[in-house]
Design a protein around this motif. Sequence first.
Motif, mmCIF file in Angstrom:
data_model
loop_
_atom_site.group_PDB
_atom_site.id
_atom_site.type_symbol
_atom_site.label_atom_id
_atom_site.label_comp_id
_atom_site.label_asym_id
_atom_site.label_seq_id
_atom_site.Cartn_x
_atom_site.Cartn_y
_atom_site.Cartn_z
ATOM 1 N N THR A 45 0.834 -1.212 0.000
ATOM 2 C CA THR A 45 0.000 0.000 0.000
ATOM 3 C C THR A 45 0.864 1.256 0.000
ATOM 4 O OG1 THR A 45 -1.774 -1.170 1.154
ATOM 5 C CG2 THR A 45 -1.817 1.237 1.243
ATOM 6 N N LEU A 70 1.889 1.904 -3.508
ATOM 7 C CA LEU A 70 0.790 2.484 -4.289
ATOM 8 C C LEU A 70 0.666 3.985 -4.015
ATOM 9 C CD1 LEU A 70 -2.072 -0.193 -3.960
ATOM 10 C CD2 LEU A 70 -0.431 0.103 -5.818
ATOM 11 N N THR A 86 -9.994 1.412 -2.790
ATOM 12 C CA THR A 86 -9.545 0.712 -1.594
ATOM 13 C C THR A 86 -10.759 0.393 -0.736
ATOM 14 O OG1 THR A 86 -8.229 0.913 0.424
ATOM 15 C CG2 THR A 86 -9.132 2.938 -0.466
ATOM 16 N N ASP A 113 -6.585 -1.554 -4.824
ATOM 17 C CA ASP A 113 -6.033 -2.227 -3.642
ATOM 18 C C ASP A 113 -7.081 -3.197 -3.091
ATOM 19 O OD1 ASP A 113 -4.597 -3.011 -1.471
ATOM 20 O OD2 ASP A 113 -4.354 -1.023 -0.592
ATOM 21 N N VAL A 130 -3.333 -4.653 -6.567
ATOM 22 C CA VAL A 130 -2.893 -5.450 -5.422
ATOM 23 C C VAL A 130 -4.023 -6.411 -5.084
ATOM 24 C CG1 VAL A 130 -2.327 -5.440 -2.969
ATOM 25 C CG2 VAL A 130 -1.361 -3.701 -4.466
#
Length: 714
Positions: A539, A542, A568, A642, A670
């Motif tokens: 994270t 990112l 997210t 994410d 991710v």
Amino acid sequence: MAKCANLIKSAFPKINDDIYNYVESVLETSADDFESTDDLYEAIGEVLHEMEEKKTKEDVKNICNQILTLLKPNFLTEKSTTGLKMLDSSVQLGKLASEQEGGEGGGGEAESIWLNTGDEELRGVDSKKLEKAKELLKKKQIKREHTVVKPPAGKYGAREATASQVISKQQVRAEASGTNNSKDILLENFDISYGEKVLIKGANVTLSYGRRYGFVGRNGLGKTTLLRMISEKQLQIPSHISVLHVEQEVVGDDTPAIQSVLESDTVREGLLAEEKDLNCRIEQGDTDPEISSRLTEVFHALEAIDSVKAPSRAAVILSGLGFTSEGQGAATRTFSGGWRMRIALARALFSKPDLLLLDEPTNMLDMQAVIWLERYLQTWPSTILVVSHDRNFLDEVPTDMLHIHSQRIDTYKGNYSEFYNTMNEKLKAQQREYESQAEYKKHVQEFIDKFRFNAKRATLVQSRIKMLAKLPVLEPVITEASVTLKFPEVEKLAPPILMLSEVAYRYNETSRTIFSGVDLSATMESRICIVGENGAGKTTLLKMIMDIIAPWKGTRTAHRNLKFGYFTQHFVDQLDMTICPVEVMQREFPGKKVEEYRRMLGQFGVSGDMALQQIESLSGGQKSRVAFAVLCGHGPNFLILDEPTNHLDIETIEALGNALIKYKGGVILVSHDERLLKMVCQELWVCSKGKVWSIDGGLAEYRQMVEKEMVLLE
């Protein structure tokens, strides 16, 4: 009542036993409520009229009048006393009024039909009826006071989940006698509703002890609600079966993580507390022999549950879920929400309930923890019911599958792949059978229509008609609507788009370096997937790519027209839960028409009534779709996602993969969902042990690398 019975049977000789019993029960239970012949006729008149259609309405009313006279012998007398009063002579109201005012006749008081006279009782209210009405009013008032007033539903309707079920007499007797030692769970003919919406209707589910059940179906059909109904005992199961639902994260306090796990075993904690108390009393000089005897019993009980090995077992579980030795000793308040959920999962695995309910247990877990959890649950001794949308996890763990659709639940043997193949074959066979029967019925109907009026073939026609009537009713296959997601069109940007050169990062001068020496680049065609253990800095990487945080060393270069769209789980949680998706879009993009907001939501499967439901009432996957609609409404040309698959159902995950493939902008993702990674990933970045590097072998190579590390750790 005997006289009434004779009257009814003589007046209606054709009356059958069922109708007579009904009429008799009405007369017995409601006799006092009938105030007139019309009341009685309204209650039983039409039923009696059907027995003797030759009788007119007046005939039946006369019989009802006779019945009422038998039931209430004083009925006619009461009726006459409460009737109208005949005046002896005509009354001049104007003259009477002037006399009362003292105009004519010298002011003496004249008799008036409006004033109280000696016969007031004849005109007054029946005191018995008044008393009865007061009692009835009092009962209603008491009932109203004891009734729990539910808060009025808002403009989005009720938001409370309710459940009902049929419980057999055999189950009730077994529960009452305490002889039911079986740990199998049978939920018969149960319904679940959320507000006014029926989620499950007339379903039957059997959970055999020792089996592991995967629970799948589209978002919003009631999977999580069913788990909650079981854990809250709104759906009743035998009381001797222990249930644990991993739903909420543990409370953050000063308790170490490993101690929090150990405390979940209440039996062990109780025995240890009693042992400590007994030892303390002995040290203080208490010589009571019962103390020593009880202390011996406690020792034996602790040995029976293998209490000494409990800390090491708790440590193994926490380690498997990604906790380091230092992390296991840290206070729970120092962990984020995702890590506290892992502690809650560890507590459940440690306490070993008879029925373990898991809702998306792989969310927020890295690949290493997911692989460990798969292996751990494969040897689970009791029953598991797990909701998951991770196809690889569902292939590894379940022995049976539950599939929710069309307000019912179907059970299949085997893992997800076996269920998927079996279900498709079943649907194909059902469709073939339906089409074959439809063709046969059409052929027979043509014969019937052709020879319906042919006297010679009348017997054949009648036999064909009877044959059609006896055919079983087959339902056509109801296929669930396909899920489609669509990201907005974007304009191409000339390279270079995004570059990281010799980048390193740490939070401050004294903290450890998260990663260093990172050299990576991305284009508008990039489909980059980042993997690595939790806490490795994915994270953080990112955020550096999006220029939210600056690198400690090295440089970041990006195209000046690059516009990121960042998804997210935190963004999903930040949605206003009190409004509907259309209102969310109105707040984000004011000034557009409602049709435009619906179009934007419709690109992510939020359509129809769902667009007007309160966000709070939507499932986790449906909330994620709303978040995607908001994200893409801003027109990004580079997506940073994410863990986007958390809470999404399997069909939506596949739709997301297809949409990302068609998207013309760049994508950095991710995720630990292996199916999505296999669909989308063209370049795999590994973020681990202070480094970020690209591997050519893709996901298969990374999984092998993780499994080798796990073997070395063991």
